[in-house]
Scaffold this active site. Structure first.
Site, PDB file in Angstrom:
ATOM      1  N   ARG B 221       0.833  -1.195   0.000  1.00 50.58           N
ATOM      2  CA  ARG B 221       0.000   0.000   0.000  1.00 50.58           C
ATOM      3  C   ARG B 221       0.876   1.256   0.000  1.00 50.58           C
ATOM      4  NH1 ARG B 221      -4.107   0.369   3.389  1.00 50.58           N
ATOM      5  NH2 ARG B 221      -4.275  -1.861   3.271  1.00 50.58           N
ATOM      6  N   ALA B 242       6.741  -2.039  -4.445  1.00 52.77           N
ATOM      7  CA  ALA B 242       6.736  -1.288  -3.186  1.00 52.77           C
ATOM      8  C   ALA B 242       5.694  -0.180  -3.198  1.00 52.77           C
ATOM      9  CB  ALA B 242       8.124  -0.734  -2.912  1.00 52.77           C
ATOM     10  N   HIS B 243       5.581   0.479  -2.070  1.00 50.61           N
ATOM     11  CA  HIS B 243       4.606   1.550  -1.878  1.00 50.61           C
ATOM     12  C   HIS B 243       4.749   2.647  -2.935  1.00 50.61           C
ATOM     13  CE1 HIS B 243       7.750   4.113  -0.044  1.00 50.61           C
ATOM     14  NE2 HIS B 243       8.216   2.968   0.388  1.00 50.61           N
ATOM     15  N   ASN B 244       3.597   3.115  -3.415  1.00 49.63           N
ATOM     16  CA  ASN B 244       3.530   4.258  -4.327  1.00 49.63           C
ATOM     17  C   ASN B 244       4.060   3.995  -5.727  1.00 49.63           C
ATOM     18  OD1 ASN B 244       3.919   5.394  -1.385  1.00 49.63           O
ATOM     19  ND2 ASN B 244       2.782   6.961  -2.497  1.00 49.63           N
ATOM     20  N   SER B 262       7.830   4.236  -5.153  1.00 53.14           N
ATOM     21  CA  SER B 262       7.584   5.322  -6.104  1.00 53.14           C
ATOM     22  C   SER B 262       8.252   5.121  -7.456  1.00 53.14           C
ATOM     23  CB  SER B 262       8.029   6.667  -5.522  1.00 53.14           C
ATOM     24  OG  SER B 262       7.337   6.928  -4.323  1.00 53.14           O
TER      25      SER B 262
END
Lengths: 366, 366, 366
Positions: B221, B242-244, B262
C-alpha cells in the site's frame, strides 16, 4: 487518502506529543492525511524546510512542522521531528484496523492452547497444542499457529502467516501477510547412493520485541539452536533468512535480500534490496550493504560495500565507471601494442582473442 | 495434456473466431491440446511457418494455422495469428475450472459485506466488513479479504490470496495463489534513540481491469496516496512492488523483479526477471529492462538497458565481452609497460597490485 | 535445543543403524541434540575429526562418531558418516510433529475426493473434487487442494500450501509452508491492440518421490505438457520454477533462484542462491552454478560457472579480480599513452572519456 480518527481537539494531540499549539487549540481534528489530501478538519505534516512551499496549497486544518517553517493560515504544532510526531499521532489516534474482538466461532484452538482473553482470534485461525497468545495480540483470518508457539502481547499477525512449532515471538511483533516462520532449514547430506538427504532441523526461531517482517518473507528454523531476529529489526517483503542467522537490534533488511545459513548481522546494519550473503559471515554493526551486493566475506563495522563480489563502496563505484569504459580501453591498448610493434596491424587480431569474444557476444540472450 | 471441451462442431469454433473452415466443418471437437498430444477429436495450432514440419506427425483432428502452412490431412481454420486464436478457443470453450457456485457454508462474511449473487465464495473464504464482491467473480478456498475492499466483476482470486483493507480490484483481475495486496509499505523513521520506527502507511492499492499477478507476488500500500497497477499490466511470480509504485498499461514485470518505492513504469514497458529499481525513478513507455538489471536512474522511453549499474544494451554487451578478456588485457598492459621500461621485469610486480588481487581471489566463497 | 524421543536403549539405536556400541549399551537415550546442548541422557554426533576437540566439553551421554575420534567419557556408536547416521536417528526415533490423526471437523472435502483412512487432514484443509490423498500423508491446517490432484503416500504438506488442479505428488514429498504448485505459467501474446493476452496453460506439474520444496516457492504449470521435478530433488525457499521446467534427480536449487520457462536441469546439478536462467537452456548433470549467476546459455555437464553473463569458474574469478584493479589499469594505460605521445599530458583527457565516466559515477543511487 484520509484516515479517520475519533474526533479529538488539537490541544489533546499536542498534549499527547508533549508539544504546544499555535493557532486554535480547540480545533476538532477528524483525520490524518498528506498535505495535498488533508481537509479543514485533518492534520498533516511538513517533513522539512525543503517542503515549506507546499504549505501554500494545503487545505489542512492543522500542521505539524519545524519551528522555523511558516504554517500559513493553518494551526500548528511545532516539532523538532515532524514526521516522527505525525507517525505517533497516527499510531495513537488512528490505530490500525482490528478485526472484531474475541474468538471467532470458526477459529480452531487445541484444548491446551492458552489465549489471553483480550487477544483477537479471527475466522479460520488455527492454534496448535501448547501454544500461547498474549494480551491484546491480534491474529487476522487464516493464520496458522503450530504447537508450542509463544506469541507475546500486542502482536499483529496478518492473514496467511504460518508459525511453525516452537517459534517464539516477543511483544509488539508485526508480521505482514504470508510470512513463514520456522520452515525447516535447507541442509542436506549425501547418502550412500549420493542422493541428498535432509539434515534434521530441531532448532527454533526467536523473534524479539518490536520486530516487523514484510509480506511473504521466510525465516527458517535453526539446525540445533536458534535463528534469532533481535529487538526492533525491520525486515521487508520476500526476504530469505536461513537457518541459524542472527539479525541484530534495529537492523534493516530490504526486499528480496537473502541471508545464507549462520549469517550474523550487527545492530543497526542496513542491507539494501536484492543483496545476498554467503553463509557463516559477519556484517558488522552499522555497516551498509548496497542493493544487489553479493557478500562473500565479512563486512567491517560501519563500512559500506557494494557489488558481487563485494568491494568497498568507493572502489566499487570506480570499478563500475571503469567497466563502462573498458571496450574503449581495449581498443586503446591494441593501438599501443601496434605502436610498439607488439601486435600486427588492425584486422589481424589473434584467433585466441576473437574466440574469447564470442562468450560475451551472446550475453544478450540472458 | 488434453483439456476437454463440451463437444462442439469445428464450424462453430470458426464462427466464434470469425474465420472459415477448410475440410470437415461438421467435425466434432472435444478437446484442445498441443500438436504432439492432440488426438482425432482435438484441435491444435501451428504457431508459424517454422513449425510446419511438425504437422506431419500430429494426430490432431483440426488445426489453426497461417494461410500458407500445409495442414496435411487435418481440417483447418486459417488465421493471421494462430496462437492468439487458439488462446481464444481455449478461453471461450474450455473455461478454467470453477469451484461450485454460490456461497460455501464455511465462508465467513461480515454482516455488511456485499457479495453479488453470481459470485463464488469457496470454503474458508473470509470477507471483511464493508467489502464488496462483483458479479461472477470467483474466490477460491482460503482467500482473505479485509474490510473495505472492492472486487469488480469476473475476477479470479486464487487460494491463499490476501487483500488488505481499502484495496480496489477492477474487472477481470486474476490473482494467482499467495498474492498479497496492500501490505504496509517499508518506510521507517529513526526515533530519538536511533531505532527504526514505522511510518504509518494510510494509502491503498488500486489494481485496474485485466491485470494479472503471479503467485506469491507482493504489492504494498502507499504511504498516503495509491500504489496503482494499470489496465492489462501483467506481473509474474515472486515480484515485489513497493509503496507508491505506478505500473503502466500493458506493462510486463517478469519473475522475482523488485521495484522500490515510487517507481513509475510506463505503458508497454517490459522488465525482465530478477531486475530491480532504486526508488523514485522512471522507466519510460515501451522501454526494455534486461534480466538482472539494477536500475539506478531513469530509463528513456523505448530504450533498452542491461546490467547493474545499467548501461544502454549495446554498451553493456560490449562491456561484458570486454570483461571476459580483461585478465588477458592486464597481462598485455604489463608487457607494454615492461617494453617501455615503465615496469620492472616479469615477477617483480608491485606489492600493491598483488595485495589488491587478493580481494577477487576469494570470490569463490560467495 | 533438545528434541525428545520416546526413551530407547543405546543398543537399540545402534541396531537401527546397523552399528555397534562402545561403552554402555543399556544407556537410556531420551533426546537428540547438538554436542553443546546435549545432556547425559541425550545422543549427539561429531561430524569429523576436525570437531574432535569439542568432545571434551560435551555433557552428552552418547556420541556417534568416526572410528578414529576419541569419545572421551561418552558411550559411542562408530560410524563412517556420523552426520548421516545422526540424521537417521532423528528421523526414525524423533518423527516430526504430526497434527492429531484423522479428518478434522472443519476440513472440507469434495464428495468424490478419496482420502486414505490413515491420512491426516487438519483444520480448514480444503480438498477439491476428484482429488486423492494417499496413506499416512499429513496435511497441516489451511492447505488448499484444487480438484483432480493426486497426493501419494507419506507426504507432509505444510500450512498455506496451495496445489492447483491436476497436480501430481509422488510419495514422501515434503512441501514447506506457503509453497504454490501449479499456478498459471507466465506466457502472453500481443493481441490486435498490442496488449498482452494470456496464453492458456493447460499443462500440469508433476513432483516425483522424495522431492522437498522450501517455503513460499512457486512452481508453474506447463503450457501444454508438464513441469516436472524429478526424484529426490531439493528446492529451497522463494525459488521460482517456471512453466515446462524439468529438474533432474537429486538436483539442488538454493533460495531465491529463478528458472525461466523450459529450463532443463540435469541430475545432481547444484544451482546456488539467487541465480537465474534464461529460458530454454540446459544445465548439465552434476554442473555447479555459482550464487547469483545469470545463465544465458547451456552449462556443460560437470562444469562450474559463475557470473552474469556466466563464465567458467576460473575465468570468472580472474575477471572479478581484474575488475577490482581496472581503475588502476586505466591510469596505467593513460601513462603508457602519454609516454608514447598518443595522449596529451595529464589533465587533458578527452571530453568523450570524461562524459562516459558520468554514467558510472552515479551508480551509488542504486
Amino acid at each position: 487518502m484520509v484516515r479517520s480518527l475519533k474526533p479529538v481537539r488539537l490541544l489533546e494531540i499536542a498534549a499527547e506529543l508533549g508539544r504546544e499549539v499555535e493557532g486554535d487549540p480547540g480545533l476538532l481534528i477528524c483525520g490524518v492525511a498528506a498535505l495535498e489530501q488533508a481537509g479543514p478538519s485533518d492534520i498533516a505534516f511538513v517533513r522539512s524546510a525543503e517542503h515549506s512551499h507546499r504549505v501554500a496549497d494545503t487545505r489542512a486544518g492543522a500542521l505539524i512542522l519545524l519551528p522555523d517553517v511558516d504554517p500559513g493560515s493553518c494551526s500548528a504544532i511545532r516539532s523538532p521531528n515532524p514526521a516522527l510526531d505525525f507517525a505517533r499521532v497516527v499510531e495513537r489516534l488512528a490505530p490500525c484496523l482490528r478485526p472484531p474482538a474475541g474468538l471467532h466461532s470458526s477459529a480452531e484452538l487445541a484444548e491446551d492452547a492458552e489465549v489471553d482473553a483480550s487477544a483477537v482470534l479471527s475466522a479460520c485461525v488455527v492454534i496448535g497444542a501448547g501454544s500461547r497468545v498474549g494480551p491484546r495480540s491480534v491474529l487476522h483470518p487464516n493464520v496458522t499457529v503450530y504447537p508450542n508457539v509463544e506469541i507475546g502481547s500486542d502482536c499483529v499477525i496478518h492473514s496467511g502467516v504460518v508459525l511453525r512449532e516452537d517459534t517464539v515471538l516477543g511483544d509488539r511483533v508485526v508480521l505482514q501477510p504470508g510470512v513463514i516462520i520456522g520452515g525447516d532449514g535447507f541442509g542436506y547430506l549425501a547418502d550412500e547412493q549420493g542422493l541428498p538427504r535432509r539434515m534434521p532441523h530441531i532448532g527454533r526461531v526467536v523473534i524479539e520485541d518490536d520486530v516487523e517482517i514484510g509480506a511473504n518473507t521466510t525465516v527458517d528454523r535453526a539446525t540445533f539452536d536458534e535463528t534469532r531476529i533481535r529487538r526492533a529489526a525491520k525486515i521487508d517483503n520476500l526476504v530469505q533468512i536461513a537457518h541459524n542467522c542472527d539479525i541484530g537490534e534495529g537492523a534493516i533488511v530490504v526486499a528480496q535480500s537473502g541471508l545464507s545459513g549462520s549469517t550474523w548481522v550487527g545492530s543497526g546494519a542496513i542491507i539494501m534490496a536484492q543483496a545476498g550473503s554467503a553463509g557463516h559471515l559477519r556484517v558488522g554493526e552499522r555497516a551498509f550493504v548496497g542493493a544487489r551486493a553479493g557478500l562473500h566475506k565479512d563486512v567491517a563495522p560501519g563500512s559500506r560495500v557494494w557489488g558481487a563480489p563485494q568491494l568497498e563502496a568507493r572502489r566499487w563505484h570506480k570499478a563500475m565507471a571503469a567497466l563502462a569504459r573498458l571496450p574503449d580501453a581495449l581498443r586503446r591498448l591494441r593501438a599501443v601494442e601496434r605502436e610498439l610493434g607488439l601486435r600486427r596491424a588492425r584486422g589481424a587480431a589473434s584467433t585466441e582473442t576473437a574466440a574469447r569474444t564470442n562468450d560475451g557476444a551472446r550475453a544478450d540472450r540472458t
